[in-house]
Design a protein around this motif. Structure first.
Motif, PDB file in Angstrom:
ATOM      1  N   PRO A 125      18.755 -13.136 -25.554  1.00 62.43           N
ATOM      2  CA  PRO A 125      17.707 -12.473 -26.333  1.00 62.43           C
ATOM      3  C   PRO A 125      17.659 -10.976 -26.021  1.00 62.43           C
ATOM      4  CG  PRO A 125      16.737 -13.685 -24.520  1.00 62.43           C
ATOM      5  CD  PRO A 125      18.204 -13.977 -24.488  1.00 62.43           C
ATOM      6  N   ILE A 126      17.042 -10.208 -26.907  1.00 60.22           N
ATOM      7  CA  ILE A 126      16.920  -8.767 -26.708  1.00 60.22           C
ATOM      8  C   ILE A 126      15.442  -8.395 -26.753  1.00 60.22           C
ATOM      9  CG2 ILE A 126      17.484  -6.494 -27.678  1.00 60.22           C
ATOM     10  CD1 ILE A 126      20.055  -7.852 -28.785  1.00 60.22           C
ATOM     11  N   TYR A 127      15.027  -7.564 -25.799  1.00 65.70           N
ATOM     12  CA  TYR A 127      13.639  -7.131 -25.720  1.00 65.70           C
ATOM     13  C   TYR A 127      13.545  -5.642 -26.008  1.00 65.70           C
ATOM     14  CZ  TYR A 127      12.636 -11.643 -23.657  1.00 65.70           C
ATOM     15  OH  TYR A 127      12.488 -12.988 -23.458  1.00 65.70           O
ATOM     16  N   SER A 128      12.424  -5.237 -26.568  1.00 67.14           N
ATOM     17  CA  SER A 128      12.235  -3.817 -26.843  1.00 67.14           C
ATOM     18  C   SER A 128      12.032  -3.064 -25.536  1.00 67.14           C
ATOM     19  CB  SER A 128      11.026  -3.625 -27.753  1.00 67.14           C
ATOM     20  OG  SER A 128      10.791  -2.249 -27.911  1.00 67.14           O
ATOM     21  N   SER A 129      12.607  -1.884 -25.463  1.00 67.92           N
ATOM     22  CA  SER A 129      12.439  -1.067 -24.254  1.00 67.92           C
ATOM     23  C   SER A 129      11.379   0.002 -24.476  1.00 67.92           C
ATOM     24  CB  SER A 129      13.765  -0.397 -23.911  1.00 67.92           C
ATOM     25  OG  SER A 129      14.109   0.511 -24.932  1.00 67.92           O
ATOM     26  N   VAL A 148       8.639  -1.011 -35.743  1.00 73.27           N
ATOM     27  CA  VAL A 148       9.999  -1.293 -36.206  1.00 73.27           C
ATOM     28  C   VAL A 148      10.240  -0.480 -37.472  1.00 73.27           C
ATOM     29  CG1 VAL A 148      11.583  -3.071 -37.013  1.00 73.27           C
ATOM     30  CG2 VAL A 148       9.938  -3.596 -35.219  1.00 73.27           C
ATOM     31  N   PHE A 149      11.204   0.427 -37.411  1.00 76.28           N
ATOM     32  CA  PHE A 149      11.488   1.319 -38.533  1.00 76.28           C
ATOM     33  C   PHE A 149      12.324   0.587 -39.576  1.00 76.28           C
ATOM     34  CE2 PHE A 149      14.442   4.802 -40.073  1.00 76.28           C
ATOM     35  CZ  PHE A 149      13.552   5.288 -41.013  1.00 76.28           C
ATOM     36  N   LYS A 150      13.396  -0.018 -39.160  1.00 71.83           N
ATOM     37  CA  LYS A 150      14.158  -0.868 -40.077  1.00 71.83           C
ATOM     38  C   LYS A 150      15.179  -1.699 -39.323  1.00 71.83           C
ATOM     39  CE  LYS A 150      17.155   3.004 -41.367  1.00 71.83           C
ATOM     40  NZ  LYS A 150      17.702   3.802 -42.436  1.00 71.83           N
ATOM     41  N   ILE A 182      18.442  -3.147 -34.688  1.00 69.96           N
ATOM     42  CA  ILE A 182      17.017  -2.987 -34.957  1.00 69.96           C
ATOM     43  C   ILE A 182      16.660  -1.572 -34.498  1.00 69.96           C
ATOM     44  CG2 ILE A 182      14.693  -3.763 -34.369  1.00 69.96           C
ATOM     45  CD1 ILE A 182      15.917  -6.534 -33.815  1.00 69.96           C
ATOM     46  N   ILE A 183      16.031  -0.801 -35.370  1.00 71.56           N
ATOM     47  CA  ILE A 183      15.667   0.569 -35.010  1.00 71.56           C
ATOM     48  C   ILE A 183      14.148   0.638 -34.873  1.00 71.56           C
ATOM     49  CG2 ILE A 183      15.783   2.998 -35.690  1.00 71.56           C
ATOM     50  CD1 ILE A 183      18.279   2.303 -37.319  1.00 71.56           C
ATOM     51  N   ILE A 184      13.704   1.188 -33.764  1.00 76.80           N
ATOM     52  CA  ILE A 184      12.258   1.267 -33.509  1.00 76.80           C
ATOM     53  C   ILE A 184      11.845   2.722 -33.313  1.00 76.80           C
ATOM     54  CG2 ILE A 184      10.415   0.645 -31.874  1.00 76.80           C
ATOM     55  CD1 ILE A 184      11.921  -1.976 -31.401  1.00 76.80           C
ATOM     56  N   ASN A 185      10.827   3.137 -34.057  1.00 74.41           N
ATOM     57  CA  ASN A 185      10.254   4.477 -33.866  1.00 74.41           C
ATOM     58  C   ASN A 185       9.310   4.430 -32.680  1.00 74.41           C
ATOM     59  OD1 ASN A 185      11.544   5.823 -35.922  1.00 74.41           O
ATOM     60  ND2 ASN A 185       9.978   5.311 -37.434  1.00 74.41           N
ATOM     61  N   VAL A 186       9.515   5.331 -31.731  1.00 72.55           N
ATOM     62  CA  VAL A 186       8.767   5.265 -30.477  1.00 72.55           C
ATOM     63  C   VAL A 186       7.404   5.935 -30.639  1.00 72.55           C
ATOM     64  CG1 VAL A 186       8.812   5.860 -28.037  1.00 72.55           C
ATOM     65  CG2 VAL A 186      10.937   5.309 -29.226  1.00 72.55           C
ATOM     66  N   GLU A 187       6.361   5.204 -30.201  1.00 72.58           N
ATOM     67  CA  GLU A 187       4.998   5.767 -30.185  1.00 72.58           C
ATOM     68  C   GLU A 187       4.391   5.397 -28.840  1.00 72.58           C
ATOM     69  OE1 GLU A 187       3.666   3.431 -33.386  1.00 72.58           O
ATOM     70  OE2 GLU A 187       4.937   4.471 -34.822  1.00 72.58           O
ATOM     71  N   GLY A 188       4.119   6.393 -28.010  1.00 70.05           N
ATOM     72  CA  GLY A 188       3.504   6.140 -26.709  1.00 70.05           C
ATOM     73  C   GLY A 188       4.402   5.320 -25.796  1.00 70.05           C
TER      74      GLY A 188
END
Lengths: 455, 291
Positions: free
Chosen positions: A71-75, A80-82, A97-103
């Motif tokens: 499995p993969i976890y968000s760092s 989630v951007f797309k 999976i691309i994630i826009n970082v906030e805080g």
């Protein structure tokens, strides 16, 4: 003193451990984190988030896609951007999976304190529980290949584990991430080793370290005596002679316990050894004791022309460009960007490739060194035969592969090649030996697979 | 004297026995080989290229004779000899042969040096297979031609050559026997066997990039972006867009070349036509037509 090493072949390239003394820094959070779904050997992970979902640090974003998978976890925390494609370490566009970082908001289940948790304080940790937590946390081999760790801890019924060997060899030039980890997290690593020994139901452990890291040998020997002295565990730090590719599993088993792993499909556990990278031991500690899934790792960013090469504790998904910028930016002129060290690393064509579970180093080779020399005809000097750690004949395999004689390639055991590149490194005629052998190995393995599939 | 006589008698007797054994064996273990196989082999080109899918020309001859006995030569075609050779073979075997269309290898990439910028330099073994295994190659396109000439090395007829100026292989229609060796050699499946067409005229999408439009547009100036304009324009349902790339079915294409003119990326190529493709009608005119 007779210092151990593996029995055949091997080379000793210039070490260039530029970042030996550089204390690990925390890398800055990226603006956007990219998580390839295939960071490990086996089936790609399956996304469980959708565009627009909010995630925290440590949120599951993709589940294992099969038995041999992780499995993969968000760092990072953010949105989630797309779910799209992006260039990963293979050089091709792959699902990510691309994630826009906030805080920087963490899942509450993760223990973020620095307190050292010991096994004695956690009687609930049975071997099954440890393996389960390792599996759930998505821990894979941290040395580069990225084989899911829980599978290594559950050997096939035909084999019996006798010892755990911690791979702290770091025989690749330039890379110092494992060394820094040992210097900074020695206690945690030893607890990780203890957990691995419990999971594998053994009481013998070895830590193999090359003698170019005397500080680590000294520190770990001292800590081992403190921790395991008088206990049921028998753990030994084994100093090893500097020789590449000692960090290869088979070579390490040979060097540490003088046993030879037979040809594939045999694996080290067939001779009683479970080999884990020192980074994996640390990841196991964090996964089991701190409930922290694998989303951070120690990575070296190095290169002779980099202004400030360094070691980083980096969140996975961070584009390499961010780390290169933190080191003073890409040097001028021609550069070769490698994910990994100069021997086993993979050349990349984009700096937007993210740091993954197996990225132990970002190496930038500049100028003249980045180019290969013009190949000359083979002079039959047999240097390649001398250095092959698997006892193969690289010049012959390369030629057979070039003329597409796959039957003969198989007969000459091309599948035993570990692609360490010692032959090509040592060749005085600069012949592309490994390039050819790799082609042949891939083809022959395909032929063998289709043959077994037919049966 | 006596010795000589004994020797002659003994040798004569051995000879006689051996002759009888050989005679019996030749009758009993005789393998019948159809004389037609040898005759058909004579007619085949003898290139042993394997383009027909059989191990060499004798394998093909065997298959042809077996096919004739079974009553059909369907699916058997010597790409090298073409219709002419197959006609002769059919005459010999007393069979009718389906007139198969002549085919030709088509390179579906137009990413020449000017259209597709180099972003890196590859220093390893210069074969397409090796380069393909290392990553996307010297350009950012992960689907296009690598230009190392694995196809050229695979061709036994000298029909395909990498043009050093463009870096893209070119097929000599005259020499190409459509044996398919280059199709197998290409690690990126760029080369396809397509209908040769009347006077060699054919229309095809010269791109296999499956990236999304925005990405494909960045990596190459003549990439197919899967916009589907050609699909709409085609009156014969010959064009389909799948995985962000258009494909023209050559069995349905009537060579009207409307798709060539509407393609905003110039990714559709028409070859061997004497005149350039007709200019598209102005938009107003089209509206009137619809009304």
């Amino acid at each position: 003193m007779n210092i151990k090493t593996f029995s055949i072949g091997g080379i000793h390239p210039d070490e260039n451990k530029l970042t030996h003394e550089a204390v690990t820094q925390k890398a800055a959070l990226p603006k956007q984190a990219i998580f390839p779904l295939s960071q490990h050997i086996g089936a790609p992970a399956k996304p469980v988030v959708q565009k627009g979902d909010k995630v925290k640090v440590g949120t599951l974003i993709a589940e294992a896609g099969g038995f041999v998978s992780a499995p993969i976890y968000s760092s990072v925390s953010g949105t989630v951007f797309k779910i799209d494609t992006a260039i990963d370490a293979t050089g091709y566009r792959k699902p990510v999976i691309i994630i826009n970082v906030e805080g920087d908001e963490w899942e509450e289940s993760i223990d973020r304190s620095d307190k050292l948790e010991t096994v004695e304080a956690h009687p609930e940790l049975t071997p099954e529980e440890i393996i389960n937590r390792v599996k759930e946390a998505g821990v894979t081999g941290m040395g580069g290949a990225g084989f899911p760790t829980f599978i290594k801890l559950t050997p096939p019924p035909t084999a019996k584990a006798e010892c755990v060997i911690i791979n702290a060899v770091e025989c690749e030039p330039y890379i110092t991430a494992d060394f820094r980890l040992m210097m900074e997290k020695a206690d945690e690593i030893l607890v990780g080793l203890e957990l691995l020994m419990i999971a594998a139901k053994v009481t013998t452990g070895y830590i193999g370290i090359e003698i170019n890291k005397p500080a680590a040998i000294e520190l770990l020997t001292k800590k081992c005596a403190e921790k395991f002295g008088g206990s049921k565990y028998n753990v030994e730090v084994v100093p090893l002679k500097q020789r590449y590719p000692q960090g290869g599993e088979k070579q390490l088993v040979d060097a540490v316990i003088q046993r030879q792993v037979p040809a594939p499909p045999a694996i080290p556990v067939n001779v009683g050894a479970i080999v884990q990278n020192v980074g994996t031991a640390f990841a196991v500690y964090e996964a089991v004791m701190k409930h922290k899934p694998l989303f951070e790792r120690y990575t070296t960013v190095t290169g002779k022309n980099l202004q400030k090469p360094g070691n980083f504790l980096v969140r996975m998904g961070t584009p390499m460009q961010d780390l290169i910028d933190a080191c003073g930016g890409m040097p001028e002129g021609d550069n070769k960007l490698l994910a990994g060290g100069p021997m086993m690393g993979k050349a990349l064509t984009s700096t937007e490739v993210p740091i993954c579970k197996g990225t132990n180093s970002v190496t930038i080779i500049s100028g003249k060194e980045a180019r290969r020399k013009e190949p000359q005809p083979c002079i039959r000097c047999a240097k390649c035969v001398l250095v092959c750690p698997m006892g193969l004949e690289p010049y012959l395999l390369a030629k057979l592969s070039e003329v597409k004689n796959w039957d003969r390639c198989e007969h000459e055991d091309i599948v035993n090649c570990i692609e360490c590149g010692s032959c090509q490194f040592t060749c005085p005629a600069y012949r592309p030996l490994l390039d050819n052998i790799r082609q042949g190995k891939a083809t022959v393995m395909g032929i063998i697979r289709s043959r077994t599939a037919k049966k | 004297m006596n010795f000589i006589l004994i020797a002659v008698i003994v040798l004569g007797a051995i000879g006689l026995i051996a002759a009888v054994v050989l005679f019996v064996a030749s009758k009993k273990f005789a393998v019948f080989e159809d004389p037609r196989i040898a005759q058909v082999s004579e007619l085949l080109p003898g290139a042993n290229c394997g383009g027909c899918g059989f191990p060499g020309c004798s394998g093909m001859a065997d298959a042809l004779v077996k096919g004739a006995d079974a009553g059909s030569l369907d699916g058997l075609m010597c790409p090298v000899g073409g219709a002419e050779t197959m006609g002769k073979v059919a005459d010999l075997l007393g069979m009718a042969i389906a007139n198969t269309e002549p085919m030709v290898a088509v390179v579906r990439c137009n990413g020449t040096c000017e259209h597709r910028a180099k972003i890196a330099e590859y220093a390893g073994l210069r074969t397409c297979a090796a380069m393909n295994a290392c990553g996307a190659g010297e350009t950012a396109c992960g689907f296009g031609c690598l230009g190392c000439g694995d196809c050229e090395a695979a061709c036994q007829f000298g029909a395909i050559h990498v043009n050093p100026e463009t870096g893209i292989p070119e097929v000599d229609d005259e020499k190409c026997t459509s044996c398919g060796a280059c199709v197998k050699a290409c690690p990126r499946n760029i080369i396809e066997l397509r209908k040769k067409g009347p006077k060699g005229r054919r229309v095809f999408v010269s791109c296999v990039n499956k990236d999304k439009g925005a990405v494909a547009m960045k990596v190459c100036a003549v990439s197919c972006i899967g916009c589907g304009k050609c699909e709409k324009e085609c009156n014969f349902g010959a064009i389909t867009v799948e995985n962000n790339v258009a494909y023209i079915d050559f069995t349905k294409c009537r060579l009207c070349r409307k798709c060539v003119t509407v393609c905003p990326r110039h990714a559709i190529r028409d070859v061997n036509f004497p005149t350039p493709a007709p200019a598209p009608k102005p938009k107003e005119e089209r509206k009137e037509e619809k009304a």
